[in-house]
Design a protein around this motif. Structure first.
Motif, short mmCIF file in Angstrom:
data_model
loop_
_atom_site.label_atom_id
_atom_site.label_comp_id
_atom_site.label_asym_id
_atom_site.label_seq_id
_atom_site.Cartn_x
_atom_site.Cartn_y
_atom_site.Cartn_z
N HIS A 471 -32.90 18.90 1.57
CA HIS A 471 -32.42 20.09 0.87
C HIS A 471 -32.38 19.88 -0.65
CE1 HIS A 471 -31.51 21.34 4.90
NE2 HIS A 471 -30.68 20.33 5.06
N ALA A 472 -33.43 19.24 -1.18
CA ALA A 472 -33.51 19.03 -2.63
C ALA A 472 -34.06 20.30 -3.30
CB ALA A 472 -34.41 17.85 -2.94
N ASP A 473 -33.60 20.56 -4.53
CA ASP A 473 -34.13 21.68 -5.30
C ASP A 473 -35.07 21.14 -6.37
OD1 ASP A 473 -32.53 23.30 -3.79
OD2 ASP A 473 -30.88 23.34 -5.24
N ASN A 474 -36.21 21.79 -6.50
CA ASN A 474 -37.19 21.43 -7.52
C ASN A 474 -37.55 19.95 -7.50
OD1 ASN A 474 -37.52 24.08 -8.62
ND2 ASN A 474 -35.44 23.86 -9.45
N ASN A 475 -37.91 19.51 -6.35
CA ASN A 475 -38.47 18.16 -6.23
C ASN A 475 -39.73 18.08 -7.10
OD1 ASN A 475 -40.88 16.78 -4.43
ND2 ASN A 475 -39.06 15.49 -4.56
N ALA A 476 -39.76 17.12 -8.00
CA ALA A 476 -40.85 17.07 -8.98
C ALA A 476 -42.22 17.04 -8.29
CB ALA A 476 -40.68 15.84 -9.87
N PHE A 477 -42.37 16.17 -7.30
CA PHE A 477 -43.66 16.05 -6.62
C PHE A 477 -44.10 17.39 -6.06
CE2 PHE A 477 -46.56 15.24 -3.16
CZ PHE A 477 -47.37 14.20 -3.62
N THR A 478 -43.16 18.08 -5.41
CA THR A 478 -43.47 19.36 -4.78
C THR A 478 -43.87 20.40 -5.83
OG1 THR A 478 -41.91 18.79 -3.02
CG2 THR A 478 -42.60 21.08 -3.17
N ASN A 479 -43.06 20.52 -6.88
CA ASN A 479 -43.32 21.57 -7.87
C ASN A 479 -44.63 21.31 -8.64
OD1 ASN A 479 -40.76 22.28 -7.05
ND2 ASN A 479 -40.09 22.90 -9.10
N TYR A 480 -44.85 20.08 -9.09
CA TYR A 480 -46.07 19.77 -9.84
C TYR A 480 -47.31 20.05 -8.98
CZ TYR A 480 -44.04 17.44 -14.00
OH TYR A 480 -43.40 17.16 -15.17
N THR A 481 -47.27 19.57 -7.74
CA THR A 481 -48.47 19.71 -6.91
C THR A 481 -48.69 21.16 -6.48
OG1 THR A 481 -47.31 19.17 -4.85
CG2 THR A 481 -48.34 17.35 -6.05
N ALA A 482 -47.59 21.92 -6.34
CA ALA A 482 -47.73 23.34 -6.00
C ALA A 482 -48.44 24.06 -7.14
CB ALA A 482 -46.36 23.96 -5.74
N GLN A 483 -48.00 23.79 -8.36
CA GLN A 483 -48.66 24.42 -9.51
C GLN A 483 -50.14 24.02 -9.57
OE1 GLN A 483 -48.38 22.93 -13.55
NE2 GLN A 483 -47.68 24.97 -14.24
N TRP A 484 -50.38 22.75 -9.36
CA TRP A 484 -51.75 22.23 -9.42
C TRP A 484 -52.64 22.91 -8.37
CZ3 TRP A 484 -54.73 19.46 -5.90
CH2 TRP A 484 -55.86 18.80 -6.41
N CYS A 485 -52.09 23.12 -7.18
CA CYS A 485 -52.86 23.82 -6.13
C CYS A 485 -53.24 25.22 -6.60
CB CYS A 485 -52.03 23.96 -4.85
SG CYS A 485 -51.92 22.44 -3.91
N ILE A 486 -52.29 25.91 -7.19
CA ILE A 486 -52.57 27.28 -7.62
C ILE A 486 -53.61 27.26 -8.76
CG2 ILE A 486 -51.55 29.39 -8.56
CD1 ILE A 486 -48.91 28.54 -7.14
N GLN A 487 -53.49 26.29 -9.65
CA GLN A 487 -54.49 26.16 -10.72
C GLN A 487 -55.88 25.95 -10.14
OE1 GLN A 487 -52.77 22.82 -12.74
NE2 GLN A 487 -51.65 24.08 -14.26
N LYS A 488 -55.98 25.10 -9.13
CA LYS A 488 -57.28 24.85 -8.50
C LYS A 488 -57.83 26.12 -7.88
CE LYS A 488 -57.56 20.87 -9.80
NZ LYS A 488 -58.48 20.61 -10.90
N ALA A 489 -56.93 26.89 -7.25
CA ALA A 489 -57.37 28.12 -6.59
C ALA A 489 -57.90 29.11 -7.63
CB ALA A 489 -56.22 28.72 -5.79
N ILE A 490 -57.23 29.20 -8.76
CA ILE A 490 -57.69 30.10 -9.83
C ILE A 490 -59.10 29.68 -10.28
CG2 ILE A 490 -57.29 30.77 -12.25
CD1 ILE A 490 -54.25 30.56 -11.61
N LYS A 491 -59.29 28.38 -10.44
CA LYS A 491 -60.61 27.88 -10.85
C LYS A 491 -61.66 28.20 -9.80
CE LYS A 491 -59.61 24.09 -13.98
NZ LYS A 491 -59.51 22.64 -14.11
N VAL A 492 -61.28 28.06 -8.52
CA VAL A 492 -62.23 28.34 -7.45
C VAL A 492 -62.64 29.81 -7.49
CG1 VAL A 492 -62.48 28.55 -4.93
CG2 VAL A 492 -61.57 26.44 -5.92
N VAL A 493 -61.67 30.70 -7.67
CA VAL A 493 -62.00 32.12 -7.72
C VAL A 493 -62.94 32.39 -8.88
CG1 VAL A 493 -61.07 34.42 -8.15
CG2 VAL A 493 -59.96 32.92 -6.49
N ASN A 494 -62.62 31.83 -10.05
CA ASN A 494 -63.49 32.03 -11.22
C ASN A 494 -64.90 31.55 -10.94
OD1 ASN A 494 -61.29 33.04 -12.54
ND2 ASN A 494 -60.82 31.14 -13.64
N LEU A 495 -64.98 30.38 -10.34
CA LEU A 495 -66.27 29.80 -10.02
C LEU A 495 -67.05 30.66 -9.03
CD1 LEU A 495 -67.68 26.61 -9.99
CD2 LEU A 495 -67.00 26.95 -7.62
N LEU A 496 -66.34 31.11 -7.98
CA LEU A 496 -67.01 31.90 -6.95
C LEU A 496 -67.54 33.20 -7.53
CD1 LEU A 496 -64.64 31.48 -3.85
CD2 LEU A 496 -66.91 30.50 -4.16
#
Lengths: 755, 755
Positions: A471-496
């Motif tokens: 029940h941790a809030d804003n676990n660094a690993f979770t938040n950083y990687t979540a943002q990174w995933c979304i960034q990758k998805a944005i890049k993929v859409v742009n690329l596609l």
């Protein structure tokens, strides 16, 4: 000890495998045999790999006395696993009732015919005549710690010699057929007496009764195979006939011939292919890397509907389920050495989108939320819901992992990106990879919680890699990687949109990318990423740094698992700055270019002393990071401890099965750590930094379709390319190696930080 | 051997029971605990009694070394069962690592509180200090030869000391609750340290860690109980709370106090009540009868929805199922000594009419066809359908017993009639007995096959008591008893019409007696009864006497079961004059007044030499019949062999459980055989004929509500009646004993036929 050795000497070929239990029954033994992917759920329980009928059992009586090493004396006992060809041998002299009898048991699981195992017992005495009685066959009286998954089917006999047992899982209705045939010899002469057959509940045995003169040798060879209705390599309409015919064909060759066929595959597909050679006076590093590669080969299914369990198929631990262990700790090995296997393992996650959608929907999220514990791809979450009772309240405790340990969805994307970088496998990207990335981003955006006060998105109530903190809030690993995933998805859409408009349309139809993309863009930069404090320490979560600190040294010295829980309960540990395993440090390791060296060092110095390493996932990450930070002594200490996860002397640790992630970790520490092979920003970097005691390190990796033979000798590194030209980075310098050529560069000898 | 002793020293109270396995695990052990009647069917299998969580397990470590009698030395080992109070004790000195440690384990299952068992371990050393670690609790990792019936439920802890496991059968949905509480003492001082609790899959354990000085004694008392949702004595809506409260109450008494309460019941309800005292220099006959009565008490449920299994609840053999063994071999004991228990056992068959109708309908017959194997009364037939594969063809073989071994329906009627004769229990007759008889007759009439050629009714394709003969036509036992059943039904109808017209109308509504009665009357005298041939031999079936005869002596001398099948297969045995067990001779024994002495003798002389006695049901019948024929030496030989069925030295025979019919047989041989107590034509006959070595025999039986104390001393017999006047026959003379008085008569000393 007996259980640990059963685990360490595990034999398998990825399709099926068995623990190194003795042929005769022993007290406290665990005889498991498993076939990958054949999950079944006993009523009221989560799915698990069923423990299958025992194909290696032999009840041996000499002059009426049953072989039991607790009776009489045992001399010249020797049990060893030949990792080169997967052959397990056990030999000893048994002195009983004034006779000395020599026993030799040999067996292997074939790498050439994935359904086949062959075993052999040789018995003789130089000075005594013997009466030998052997009962050997198929013993279906096996279970998962007494939980039965299999419905008993027909027991049959073909041609008086082939014995067969059919079974079927009771919930998933997977059919199994097991066949056994024996051949008996005195010296080299084949006996043609048919066995006396006896059957019991789930059992069918052949009985042999032989009188042996002194100086003669009795040999019983046992051919056995297993087929299932989910096998992808056979027509499963008549498994019974097909499997017995296959065994008949096998029986045309003798033990040695079949072993040689299998050894050839071991040699060609595993040992030669992506060798790792360590030159050091200490033999242990070479043993460790060989052991790791042996176990990865023995435990990795080749069928994309299956994945590697946290304990492979070496034991009942974790029920055969797959965790993030595969993506973060095992995939690097396969990405760099057998990209086709890595592709299968990622395809498993693509097939698993069905289950991930189920899980997301169940939790009211969008996109794909990958299960914390995964079994059959379409199953979705298979983590148990309830654990032990709380010692204080007496009430059963909920197991939270399946609900709130959510970073696994990021981990799948991280592995997908690494694979794409290393292979440039456009077909996989278009068929599966992009969809995995996009769907994961959809999950994360639906998961974000808006915090009005700070105008930012948070992720509260999770478990990060540090499982002490529920029940941790804003676990660094979770938040950083979540943002990174979304960034990758944005890049993929742009690329596609730019390069693959057809595919974009197709995926948009499936995933509603227009709405998703808007969502991503509007939220991605507002995701709260815990920043380093004045001391450069990134808070593991919102509350971590404000909790009390205790001296952990006494728990770290001890090699027992969960030692801290002798003094504190989970809720007390939760309320202190105690970390189970690399969490912030794992983030730093995986995303090294996000953080500068000072930040890396201050987080290392802050978190490592607070970490109990009470997970087999922790040590290898620390070894690599220490090596990066040039903390050579620490690096090697962590390396050696990590290698000892299974290979060390600690009894108890490997009882329920191997730590497959620790096996992956051995390769990672060797090649990514000391060998310095890393993917940063999609590029290959090779920056070796060998331990002082290693004279040289030679290894082979794959990069974008080419083979790289790397050789590091103290202050020099050579890279030979077989195939197309490749590029890599070393000390911030780009190198290009032309097709089929070799370059050599200096390895700077740096001052180490520690003495 | 270990399994045989686990069986022989079985402890139970009819409600539940457990084998005498050791507290610590041993190789090849069978730890079963069962609760009567809690049947469950694993998918694709027939129903069986589930093997329940282990309440006696203890893992004991002395200075870190686990107690295992295969390590170190063991001296002064002594394990004994006190049949007087059901207490099992095991004590020994264990010499390990230069220390001598004294162990004493005691335990009992309460006869006073049927849910309770209490066990105790005492550990000490006169000359060494010890560290003692004990893990003890509830180990649900039990199964029926690895077949699991129970779904794991909550594991809980109450007040830090009461541990609880809930489970539920997966098909029949019977709920179980198990509770355990420990109390630890040093010398007599109660320690109040709470155990360290650990839980695993289906497991919950308390861990104790005690340092003991030399000369001190550590004692751990373990209170345990079990409750189920089919218990008839409790409200099963909140078993969890109810059961833990019951255990709390039990814990107010210590081990000795609870043992005494239980011993009181053993004494009052079993030992004193219907004593059997044999005066002989040989102690074995007294041990045998005590053992038989002990096991009957420990294995007989008191709930009429349950019956005695062929192996009681002493092992997995025959799955807890009830056979004709109860009616023919065990009921005489209960009818004569505890008519209320006999009534319950017969009520089980009345409740079983539902299942018997099912079976009849399935087979296209009318009335009630009782199952060959019975479990829950409404289940109907529960015999397995398929057995092992044929050794020659390799095909699975059908098990025919459930289809064609039909005489069990007669056996139920025979027992019902005996009970009614012995008790004159009109209420039972009216409520249940008449209906059983009438419905059985309906079955038999529908079963008859008309043979036009002979204008008679036949019964073809059956298995009689002699199970070597599958698909026999006109098996004498079957045909004679079928006719007898129909005759009884005709009498019942006549009686009802005359004396109980209301009941007649009621039963007519239910059973359509008008039509049935006509059917019976028209067919009963046309049923073909195989007649004695010229030599006075009644053919066992149509073909038996025309088959070849072989010399069986080598198979009869050997004490191994199924010895004949080493030389012949079933179909070969079927084609020879070989009989497994009393068949014609059983008919003669049960219906002695149908056959004169010459016929009895010629059939004895013909059939006994052709009988392998390969069933535990055979010997006691032969012993009694031999005694009737004054073949004293044979009678005593058969008697002794029969007593050795379980108590003899033959390892293997009792591994899967006791032979309950052989226990009944011990009583039958003693009281019906040597004591000469028999029911003929509904009358009591007492005609003792003691073995030469028995000085006297004293016993007590019940007859029509009165108690009879019988004392036989060589040539005199006294019968003392407590209660109303009774009548009995001796040497064709009727005696009447007035209420509460005693008579004495001479016992003629006859010439014996053998030397």
């Amino acid at each position: 000890m007996i259980n640990k050795m059963e685990t360490l000497m595990f034999q398998g070929n990825g399709y099926f495998g068995m623990r190194a239990a003795a042929e005769e029954h022993q007290l406290n033994e665990r005889r498991n045999m498993f076939v990958s992917g054949t999950f079944d759920a006993f009523p009221s329980e989560v799915t698990e790999l069923p423990s299958l009928p025992d194909l290696i059992n032999m009840e041996i009586k000499i002059d009426g006395q049953a072989l039991c090493l607790r009776d009489g004396q045992v001399e010249n006992y020797h049990k060893y696993l030949n990792m080169k060809n997967g052959e397990l041998i056990r030999e000893f002299d048994w002195i009983i009732n004034h006779k000395r009898i020599n026993f030799k048991f040999s067996r292997f699981i074939s790498m050439q015919d994935k359904h086949l195992m062959v075993s052999k017992v040789e018995i003789g005495s130089d000075r005594d005549d013997l009466n030998i009685k052997i009962r050997s066959g198929i013993d279906g009286q096996q279970s998962n710690s007494e939980t039965q998954h299999l419905m008993e089917g027909d027991k049959r006999l073909y041609e008086g010699t082939f014995i067969q047992l059919k079974e079927e899982t009771q919930q998933s209705h997977i059919k199994f057929v097991f066949n056994v045939r024996h051949r008996a010899y005195i010296d080299e002469v084949l006996l043609n007496n048919k066995p006396f057959i006896k059957m019991g509940r789930r059992q069918i045995f052949g009985n042999y009764d032989v009188d042996l003169n002194k100086g003669q040798k009795f040999t019983l060879v046992k051919y056995a195979n297993v087929y299932t209705s989910i096998d992808s390599d056979v027509d499963n309409n008549d498994l019974a006939e097909l499997s017995v015919n296959a065994l008949k064909k096998n029986c045309l060759s003798n033990y040695q011939e079949l072993l040689q066929k299998s050894e050839k595959i071991w040699n060609k597909d595993i040992w030669q292919k992506n060798y790792v050679e360590i030159d050091s006076d200490d033999i242990n590093p070479q043993v460790a890397i060989n052991f790791a590669r042996y176990q990865m080969a023995a435990n990795t299914p080749r069928d994309p509907r299956m994945n590697i369990g946290a304990k492979g198929i070496t034991g009942e631990g974790y029920k055969g389920h797959t965790f993030w262990d595969t993506e973060i700790f095992m995939l690097p090995y396969y990405i760099f050495t057998m990209p086709n296997v890595a592709r299968n393992l990622l395809k498993y996650r693509y097939l698993g989108l069905e289950g991930a959608h189920k899980k997301a929907q169940f939790n009211d999220y969008d996109g794909s939320q990958f299960p914390w514990e995964a079994a059959w791809p379409s199953d979705g979450e298979t983590a148990p819901l309830w654990g032990s009772a709380d010692i204080v309240t007496g009430e059963p405790m909920k197991i939270w992992s399946g609900f709130i340990e959510q970073h696994v969805t990021s981990d799948v994307v991280i592995a997908t990106m690494e694979y794409l970088s290393a292979t440039d496998d456009q077909k996989f990207a278009e068929d599966m990879g992009y969809e995995i990335i996009l769907d994961a981003a959809k999950f994360w955006t639906s998961r974000l919680e808006y915090d009005q006060d700070h105008d930012r998105y948070e992720i509260t109530d999770v478990i990060g890699p540090d499982e002490y903190k529920e029940h941790a809030d804003n676990n660094a690993f979770t938040n950083y990687t979540a943002q990174w995933c979304i960034q990758k998805a944005i890049k993929v859409v742009n690329l596609l949109k730019e390069d693959h408009p057809d595919l974009y349309v197709k995926l948009d139809d499936k995933l509603n990318l227009v709405g998703a993309y808007e969502d991503w863009v509007s939220k991605v930069n507002k995701i709260y990423l815990p920043q380093p404090n004045a001391d450069g320490v990134i808070p593991e979560d919102d509350k971590y740094l404000s909790k009390p600190i205790i001296d952990l040294s006494k728990y770290k010295l001890n090699n027992q698992i969960s030692n801290i829980f002798k003094d504190y309960n989970l809720s007390q540990v939760n309320d202190m700055q105690i970390t189970k395993q690399a969490d912030v440090l794992l983030l730093i390791y995986l995303f090294e270019n996000m953080f500068d060296d000072d930040i890396k060092r201050s987080n290392w110095e802050y978190y490592e002393p607070k970490t109990t390493h009470d997970s087999s996932l922790s040590l290898s990450t620390h070894a690599i990071l220490a090596n990066d930070l040039k903390l050579d002594e620490s690096a090697y200490n962590f390396y050696e401890m990590a290698c000892e996860t299974d290979l060390g002397v600690h009894i108890g640790k490997s009882v329920q099965g191997l730590h497959m992630a620790a096996c992956g970790g051995i390769w990672n520490m060797t090649i990514e750590g000391f060998g310095g092979v890393r993917i940063t920003n999609g590029k290959l970097r090779i920056e070796p930094h060998l331990p002082a005691t290693w004279r040289n390190l030679k290894f082979q990796i794959n990069w974008q379709g080419s083979l790289l033979k790397v050789c590091v000798v103290n202050d020099k590194m050579s890279v030979e390319v077989v195939g197309d030209s490749i590029e890599f980075v070393n000390q911030n310098q780009d190198y290009q190696v032309p097709a089929n050529s070799r370059i050599e560069i200096e390895v700077p000898v740096e001052e180490t930080v520690e003495r």
